[in-house]
Scaffold this motif. Structure first.
Motif, PDB file in Angstrom:
ATOM      1  N   LEU A  97       0.825  -1.207   0.000  1.00  0.00           N
ATOM      2  CA  LEU A  97       0.000   0.000   0.000  1.00  0.00           C
ATOM      3  C   LEU A  97       0.861   1.259   0.000  1.00  0.00           C
ATOM      4  N   VAL A  98       1.919   1.252   0.784  1.00  0.00           N
ATOM      5  CA  VAL A  98       2.817   2.414   0.811  1.00  0.00           C
ATOM      6  C   VAL A  98       3.424   2.639  -0.569  1.00  0.00           C
ATOM      7  N   LYS A  99       3.881   1.566  -1.197  1.00  0.00           N
ATOM      8  CA  LYS A  99       4.425   1.684  -2.557  1.00  0.00           C
ATOM      9  C   LYS A  99       3.350   2.177  -3.525  1.00  0.00           C
ATOM     10  N   SER A 100       2.108   1.752  -3.288  1.00  0.00           N
ATOM     11  CA  SER A 100       1.003   2.162  -4.162  1.00  0.00           C
ATOM     12  C   SER A 100       0.734   3.646  -4.058  1.00  0.00           C
ATOM     13  N   PHE A 101       0.772   4.178  -2.828  1.00  0.00           N
ATOM     14  CA  PHE A 101       0.535   5.609  -2.635  1.00  0.00           C
ATOM     15  C   PHE A 101       1.633   6.435  -3.306  1.00  0.00           C
TER      16      PHE A 101
END
Length: 471
Positions: A97-101
């Protein structure tokens, strides 16, 4: 209005150079303990004192502040959050999720840097001949991946950041190297499950599943009686063998699930199948939408009507609201919409909050459904064929790449077809105009099956779609 409704605000925050830098720093590994700053913060939040390393205390404190801020905003008990954040697979998803943001920002519905789930049709071999089989399984018509190639696929998925890998088929247990490949996937940190017809779940094989660290076993049961199930599965005795396999899993304390594809042939037995799941003691029940693909193309007349589907979902929600002990999951993206419509006055709602998963959430957390977004084909998950072809979904076998020729992460991030599925502005017909298009989006595989391959068309199995098309 919920804080989560302001996605433009959050995108502005995430778009700030300082925020992006902090997100990138949160993924930086400590040279002493090997954890990322994010993992260190999660350890601190859940009270895990295994490591004495401080791992940049300032950033860790900032991350813990935001976790607590979001927890309070969504009115979730701290104990539940701590349990979630202590889970290694949830942590893998959080890193994604962090990479997605960083990569996508915040979108409705959510676009992620690596799929939460990949379903791998490990083989086309099968010892049954099910009428509705989406892969038309029976024999391996084409050369399948070798063991060496299959292990390399696992490495690609793990390196890309995939959270869960589900082996399906065909019958995955019929392939001799299944336990080797599945066990390797577990060693690489993936949450591993297997979807099986259950007939090969002998006590010996169940012990092999446990030794391979398989997390979860899903067994297809298509009726509450042997007559219904066996006629659908094409093999006398399949029902009793599948139930014996389920009992072997439960006795071995292996998380087990009954999975049922709803058709006109068995819809009246669905309540009895749920009761059977409870009686056997399985942990989960999954209702699968019927999609006329593979051998299922011959069964268009067995698809349930929008009215029957609505009634079934209401029954499932009623079971959930009354504390049914078996966790209920579904591939029908309309469930979140039905939950909102029929449970709008309660303090909690039972609804889909991830691909297939249903949970009870507070009303403050309802806007999360806009981001989770119903159908996850090509967006939250994808599938693989026995030959290593990448597809949006097992029920939507459109070729977008092959892992013997391309890297999985490149296919996932760059596929034009996947990117089309990720943008709900591309939807057509009733689904494009629907008030619930972000929390549902309709089943893209069903849209394709009923509209000559147009996977962006409306889903004909929805009541709202039917009403819009026939006012």
């Amino acid at each position: 209005m919920s804080l989560l409704s302001h996605d433009s605000f959050w995108n502005a925050i995430i778009g700030l150079p300082t925020t992006k830098k902090m997100l990138q720093l949160s993924l930086k590994k400590c040279g002493l303990c090997g954890r990322t700053i994010l993992e260190a913060a999660l350890d601190d939040y859940v009270g895990n004192k295994a490591s004495k390393c401080k791992c940049n205390g300032l950033y860790s404190r900032i991350i813990r502040f935001w976790i607590e801020f979001l927890r309070r905003s969504l009115n979730i008990k701290r104990q539940k959050v701590e349990k979630l954040l202590a889970d290694p697979y949830a942590r893998r998803a959080i890193i994604t999720l962090v990479k997605s943001f960083i990569h996508y920002g915040i979108r409705k519905p959510l676009c992620i840097y690596a799929p939460f789930l990949v379903v791998w049709d490990f083989t086309h071999k099968c010892n049954l001949h099910c009428k509705h089989c989406y892969s038309d399984a029976g024999t391996a018509a084409q050369p399948e991946l070798t063991t060496e190639e299959a292990l390399a696929v696992v490495d690609q998925l793990a390196d890309a950041g995939v959270t869960a890998l589900a082996f399906s088929g065909g019958e995955p247990l019929s392939r001799k190297d299944f336990f080797e490949v599945a066990g390797y996937a577990a060693k690489r940190g993936l949450y591993v499950s297997v979807a099986t017809n259950g007939t090969l779940l002998t006590k010996e094989n169940v012990q092999k599943l446990k030794q391979a660290k398989i997390n979860y076993v899903e067994v297809s049961i298509d009726g509450a009686t042997a007559e219904t199930h066996d006629s659908f599965r094409g093999t006398p005795g399949a029902f009793e063998r599948a139930l014996a396999g389920l009992r072997n899993c439960v006795e071995a304390n292996l998380c087990a699930c009954i999975a049922t594809t709803a058709t006109k042939n068995n819809i009246e037995e669905m309540p009895a199948i749920l009761d059977l799941a409870k009686k056997i003691g399985v942990a989960r029940f999954t209702y699968f939408n019927f999609v006329p693909t593979g051998r299922g193309k011959k069964l268009y007349n067995q698809d349930i009507s929008p009215e029957e589907r609505e009634k079934l979902m209401l029954h499932l929600l009623e079971r959930m609201s009354k504390g049914f002990k078996v966790t209920i999951l579904t591939t029908a993206p309309q469930l979140a919409r039905v939950a909102l419509q029929c449970q709008g006055n309660g303090k909690e709602l039972a609804m889909s909050m991830a691909h297939m998963q249903t949970v009870k959430v507070s009303k403050k957390a309802v806007p999360l459904a806009d981001f989770i977004g119903g159908c996850g084909a090509g967006r939250l998950y994808c599938s693989l064929s026995p030959q290593g072809d990448v597809h949006p979904c097992v029920f939507l076998p459109i070729h977008v790449g092959n892992l013997k020729k391309e890297r999985f992460s490149d296919i996932w991030l760059r596929s034009q077809l996947f990117n089309a599925l990720r943008d709900r502005a591309n939807l057509k017909g009733a689904c494009s105009r629907c008030h619930y298009k972000y929390i549902c989006g309709g089943c893209r595989a069903r849209a394709s099956a009923y509209h000559d391959g147009d996977f962006l068309a409306s889903d004909p199995g929805c009541m709202l779609s039917k009403e819009a098309e026939n006012p």
